[in-house]
Design a protein around this motif. Structure first.
Motif, PDB file in Angstrom:
ATOM      1  N   ILE A 312       0.839  -1.206   0.000  1.00  0.00           N
ATOM      2  CA  ILE A 312       0.000   0.000   0.000  1.00  0.00           C
ATOM      3  C   ILE A 312       0.871   1.252   0.000  1.00  0.00           C
ATOM      4  N   ARG A 313       1.931   1.238   0.789  1.00  0.00           N
ATOM      5  CA  ARG A 313       2.842   2.396   0.799  1.00  0.00           C
ATOM      6  C   ARG A 313       3.495   2.575  -0.564  1.00  0.00           C
ATOM      7  N   ARG A 314       3.843   1.486  -1.223  1.00  0.00           N
ATOM      8  CA  ARG A 314       4.461   1.562  -2.545  1.00  0.00           C
ATOM      9  C   ARG A 314       3.496   2.166  -3.565  1.00  0.00           C
ATOM     10  N   ILE A 315       2.236   1.762  -3.513  1.00  0.00           N
ATOM     11  CA  ILE A 315       1.231   2.317  -4.422  1.00  0.00           C
ATOM     12  C   ILE A 315       1.086   3.817  -4.189  1.00  0.00           C
ATOM     13  N   LEU A 316       1.002   4.204  -2.927  1.00  0.00           N
ATOM     14  CA  LEU A 316       0.841   5.617  -2.605  1.00  0.00           C
ATOM     15  C   LEU A 316       2.045   6.429  -3.063  1.00  0.00           C
ATOM     16  N   ARG A 317       3.234   5.899  -2.852  1.00  0.00           N
ATOM     17  CA  ARG A 317       4.430   6.644  -3.237  1.00  0.00           C
ATOM     18  C   ARG A 317       4.559   6.745  -4.756  1.00  0.00           C
ATOM     19  N   ARG A 318       4.092   5.743  -5.459  1.00  0.00           N
ATOM     20  CA  ARG A 318       4.090   5.832  -6.923  1.00  0.00           C
ATOM     21  C   ARG A 318       3.176   6.972  -7.368  1.00  0.00           C
ATOM     22  N   ALA A 319       2.025   7.082  -6.730  1.00  0.00           N
ATOM     23  CA  ALA A 319       1.093   8.159  -7.063  1.00  0.00           C
ATOM     24  C   ALA A 319       1.681   9.526  -6.723  1.00  0.00           C
ATOM     25  N   VAL A 320       2.293   9.632  -5.548  1.00  0.00           N
ATOM     26  CA  VAL A 320       2.901  10.901  -5.132  1.00  0.00           C
ATOM     27  C   VAL A 320       3.991  11.318  -6.105  1.00  0.00           C
ATOM     28  N   ARG A 321       4.790  10.358  -6.518  1.00  0.00           N
ATOM     29  CA  ARG A 321       5.895  10.660  -7.422  1.00  0.00           C
ATOM     30  C   ARG A 321       5.403  11.189  -8.771  1.00  0.00           C
ATOM     31  N   TYR A 322       4.342  10.580  -9.322  1.00  0.00           N
ATOM     32  CA  TYR A 322       3.788  11.060 -10.588  1.00  0.00           C
ATOM     33  C   TYR A 322       3.219  12.469 -10.425  1.00  0.00           C
ATOM     34  N   GLY A 323       2.537  12.712  -9.290  1.00  0.00           N
ATOM     35  CA  GLY A 323       2.000  14.048  -9.063  1.00  0.00           C
ATOM     36  C   GLY A 323       3.085  15.086  -8.886  1.00  0.00           C
ATOM     37  N   PHE A 324       4.132  14.714  -8.194  1.00  0.00           N
ATOM     38  CA  PHE A 324       5.257  15.619  -7.948  1.00  0.00           C
ATOM     39  C   PHE A 324       5.970  15.966  -9.251  1.00  0.00           C
ATOM     40  N   THR A 325       6.213  14.954 -10.069  1.00  0.00           N
ATOM     41  CA  THR A 325       7.031  15.145 -11.262  1.00  0.00           C
ATOM     42  C   THR A 325       6.279  15.800 -12.408  1.00  0.00           C
TER      43      THR A 325
END
Length: 868
Positions: A312-325
């Motif tokens: 779940i943390r990995r999924i969330l961090r993938r989403a955060v990274r796309y939003g950030f970038t």
């Protein structure tokens, strides 16, 4: 048809087929050690298929939350890049446990898709299992024959074991399946290349929407297939893909399942979906991932560093990274989408609605944490990119990104691919193995050695009695963590409470004649109380005044004492099975986790709240027993808390009948708390509930806000005395008006029915009623059509209806006319629907159509008259 209607129509259809509707199983699989998450609708019914347990109902239907991001079914890497893969998705399914089998499953699937959902038959293909030599299985002739009876043979395709033999894993229930695919391409594309050539070839517009699995085997560990005790049906229809087909979209993300999420994100980012491929991918990734995260947290799985929590943390961090970038989201944003999900799905999956605030807090906290490290990590990758020559990020560097910046390997690999690089995954795993061998004491990287200035037998903690004291630094060290340097000081004596037992550490200041050092936090390591400061003292051997932040401490003490009172009240109201499973106490709020197996009722919450406030009003004095032998403490009735390790001597905290072992700080009397208010009660795991509450001024402010809200409602209702009665009156008036409207509609329909009966004409062996009518609803149109059918034999009925400004057609054909004259209502209504620019269908005796052109209703009547 919007997504809510699509879902409900499915459930209603199978209710009519005598199925019991059951709730979705949790997304997080708690009962099957072979499965981390529920990845298919059949997971919760596994024992039924194996014959280990008998289902209470022979026929079941539901919508199941599924997650496919680990193990055999792993769609994570495709999510967002294409238009039809998802992490979390809904699986609409119907099951038969030893009841009906292939015939009914196939016929009902076709009926639902083509007659209820009105999907075009000429765009549907089906597949059947062609057999497999290794398993000594031949063609599924039975399924083929049933399909042949309802669909042209050139639309029945053979499928391999890979596509048409369903297995949930290497072992367990399995069987051949029939898939239903739909071709959503344009007419020109279809003419250029037949859809049958694209089935099961990952074409984004030729997709599987329903899989009918015929469970008749069990796969043993040896690979052998043995027959199950009974034959079962297990079907799964992807809800998101079904909505795409019904709503005539080219992408799942263009349906109303995702559009509100995408539009919200696009608006926040100031971008337009469809204008840039990378931006589109980012919008899709986040709108998909927030669903998976939200439902996982709602089902009790919090983000963590191990197991399901890590996924779940990995999924969330993938989403955060796309939003950030790609969307320039530098602050938490994903958590805001939970409100939209609540609006979309809260009625069906009420666990989201019940825990919405908690879920938002979990996601926001995870976002904020990862955003702090993401910027530095991406800069580090840019540095790595410029320093390597073979375009391979070595395993040690990849592990550094994981350990220091929190980048999981798949995220590093994704960023690497986008930069034309690859990652040495084997080297990464070797580094990971090394880390697991290290002790937890070595978990903090680049920790400097202690510089010891003086030695004391034991650091003296004075914080129970004082918030300030004179002290000396006896040892210090430097710690580099997440790219920052902080300094850790140990004092010979201190009033600073170190984080433990759920209570946060104190902050404050160290002051000498020459400087003032800010204490950011206080931690505990073994017996050491460590003060974390931004910089080292200029004179480490100077004498300092250690001063605790009084405001934070006082508020924290109030909340900590309130958790003791809350614990006692919960055991009184709910029962002695209640035990503390975790807590967080800071200056803003208290969070208390406890064992309980169902949601607390409003009455129970109110009773607990009242009991706590009664103990506060009684101003119970703190009775504290320090250094009490643990045996004596137990005789006093003191409760030992969640997994705490206790020595031979303990500290006992007593307020009235509340007696607990505790090392935290507390008020001198409960009256100091002032006021206690529960603001949420939710589930965080199987059998564990969480209460969040506030005290003192914060609780007072909260109640004031609620009173102000009620006053606003009073003003709106113009009901200064009794707002409850006013609202009740409004509801009753609304109900009464609705009844009056229903009566008017019924009266109007009755009058219309009389008019239609008087207009009937009998000729050529049939009773003809063809008319243009105005009706309030589709249900009214259907009702009057059937009433006329029941009253008149040999009826030929065509009603061209204006329903709230939208054209609809109803056609009824008498049973004798169907038999003697070969008339078919479905065929007739499709022909008539052309006049209103629409389409429809149905059964030979009754069919309906809708359209876009209201002006075409007159032409419908003319054409129907010519048909007769």
């Amino acid at each position: 048809m919007d997504s809510k209607a699509v879902r409900q129509k499915f459930l209603n259809f199978f209710i009519n087929k005598e199925h019991q509707i059951v709730d979705s199983a949790p997304l997080v699989n708690k009962n099957d050690p072979t499965l981390m998450f529920t990845n298919a609708g059949m997971n919760q019914f596994k024992d039924f298929f194996l014959g280990n347990e008998k289902s209470k109902y022979p026929r079941i239907a539901d919508t199941q939350k599924c997650l496919r991001v680990s193990g055999k079914h792993n769609d994570l890497e495709e999510v967002g890049l294409d238009t039809y893969h998802h992490t979390m998705f809904e699986m609409l399914g119907n099951w038969s446990f030893g009841d009906y089998f292939k015939k009914e499953a196939i016929e009902w699937a076709w009926e639902l898709l083509t007659e209820e959902y009105k999907l075009p038959k000429d765009r549907l293909y089906v597949t059947v299992f062609e057999g497999d030599k290794d398993d000594n299985l031949g063609l599924d002739q039975e399924a083929y024959d049933y399909w042949k009876a309802i669909i042209p043979e050139d639309r029945i395709l053979y499928g391999s074991k890979k596509d048409n033999f369903w297995e949930m894993g290497d072992q367990g229930p399995c069987g051949p399946c029939s898939e239903i695919h739909i071709d959503l391409r344009s007419e020109d594309e279809i003419k250029a290349k037949p859809g049958k050539e694209l089935v099961n070839n990952d074409h984004p517009q030729v997709v599987e929407i329903w899989n009918l699995v015929f469970m008749e085997f069990n796969r043993k560990a040896s690979g052998e297939l043995v027959s199950l005790p009974a034959k079962h049906v297990d079907t799964g229809m992807g809800f998101e893909r079904l909505c795409m087909a019904i709503q005539n979209k080219k992408s799942n993300y263009d349906t109303d399942v995702f559009v509100p999420l995408i539009n919200y994100l696009a608006d926040k980012a100031g971008v337009k979906y469809g204008s840039n491929e990378q931006i589109d991918i980012a919008l899709r990734v986040i709108s998909d991932h927030v669903r998976a995260i939200t439902f996982a947290v709602a089902d009790g799985q919090l983000p963590s560093n191990t197991g399901a929590g890590y996924v779940i943390r990995r999924i969330l961090r993938r989403a955060v990274r796309y939003g950030f970038t790609f969307l320039n989201f530098k602050d938490p944003i994903i958590f805001e989408l939970v409100d939209i999900l609540d609006q979309q799905m809260g009625d069906v999956f009420n666990e989201v609605r019940a825990q919405k605030d908690f879920i938002k807090k979990v996601i926001e906290q995870e976002e904020a944490s990862f955003l702090k490290t993401l910027d530095n990590g991406l800069k580090r990758i840019e540095s790595i990119k410029s320093s390597i020559s073979d375009k391979v990020i070595d395993g040690k560097t990849a592990f550094e990104l994981y350990d220091t910046f929190g980048f999981p390997l798949d995220l590093t690999s994704l960023i690497a691919r986008e930069n034309g690089l690859s990652v040495d995954e084997k080297g990464f795993q070797e580094e990971m193995a090394k880390q697991k061998e290290r002790s937890k004491a070595d978990a903090v990287k680049e920790t400097g050695d202690w510089t010891v200035l003086d030695k004391v037998e034991k650091v003296e903690f004075l914080g129970y009695d004082s918030l300030a004291t004179q002290a000396k630094v006896i040892q210090y060290r430097t710690v580099k963590q997440k790219g920052n340097e902080v300094y850790q000081l140990v004092l010979d004596k201190t009033p600073f409470y170190a984080e433990s037992g759920g209570q946060v550490g104190d902050n404050g200041y160290l002051e000498s004649e020459n400087e003032r050092l800010k204490v950011l936090d206080t931690k505990k390591e073994n017996d050491l109380i460590i003060h974390i400061v931004e910089k080292l003292p200029t004179q480490v051997d100077a004498e300092y005044t250690a001063i605790v932040n009084k405001s934070k401490r006082v508020d924290t003490m109030s909340n900590h004492t309130a958790t003791h009172l809350l614990h006692h009240a919960l055991r009184e109201v709910l029962g002695t099975h209640v035990e503390q499973k975790g807590s967080l106490v800071n200056e803003k709020e208290l969070r208390f986790d406890f064992s309980h197996f169902q949601k607390m009722s409003e009455e129970e919450i109110t009773k607990v709240e009242q009991m706590v406030n009664q103990m506060i009003r009684e101003n119970l004095a703190l009775e504290e027993a320090r250094n009490t032998p643990i045996s004596e403490a137990k005789e006093m009735g003191a409760m030992a808390l969640f997994g705490e390790k206790y020595g031979d001597f303990v500290r006992v905290i007593k307020f009235g009948e509340s007696v607990e072992l505790c090392g935290g700080t507390h008020v001198k009397a409960t009256g100091n708390i002032g006021f206690f208010k529960i603001i949420s009660e939710s589930s965080i795991a199987a059998g564990v509930r969480r209460i969040e509450a506030i005290t003192g001024k914060r609780a007072e402010d909260y109640v004031t806000e609620q009173v102000e809200l009620i006053n606003e409602v009073k003003n709106i209702l113009k009901a200064p005395k009794d707002v409850k009665a006013s609202i009740k009156q409004l509801v009753e008036e609304k109900s009464q008006l609705e009844k009056e409207i229903q009566k008017l509609h019924a009266s109007k329909a009755g009058d219309l029915k009389k008019e239609l009966l008087s207009s009937k004409k009998e000729e050529n062996g049939l009773v003809k009623i063809i008319s243009k009518v105005d009706l309030p609803s589709s249900d009214a149109l259907k009702q009057i059509s059937f009433e006329l059918k029941n009253e008149l034999s040999n009826l030929f009925l065509v009603l061209a209806a204006n329903i709230d400004g939208k054209p609809q057609i109803s056609v009824v054909i008498g049973d004798e006319l169907i038999k003697d004259k070969n008339l078919n209502a479905g065929t007739i209504v499709r022909e008539l629907a052309q006049e209103i620019k629409g389409g429809g269908g149905g059964q030979p005796f009754y069919a309906t159509a809708g359209g876009k052109d209201l002006s075409g209703l007159d032409r419908v009547v003319e054409k129907a008259l010519k048909m007769v």
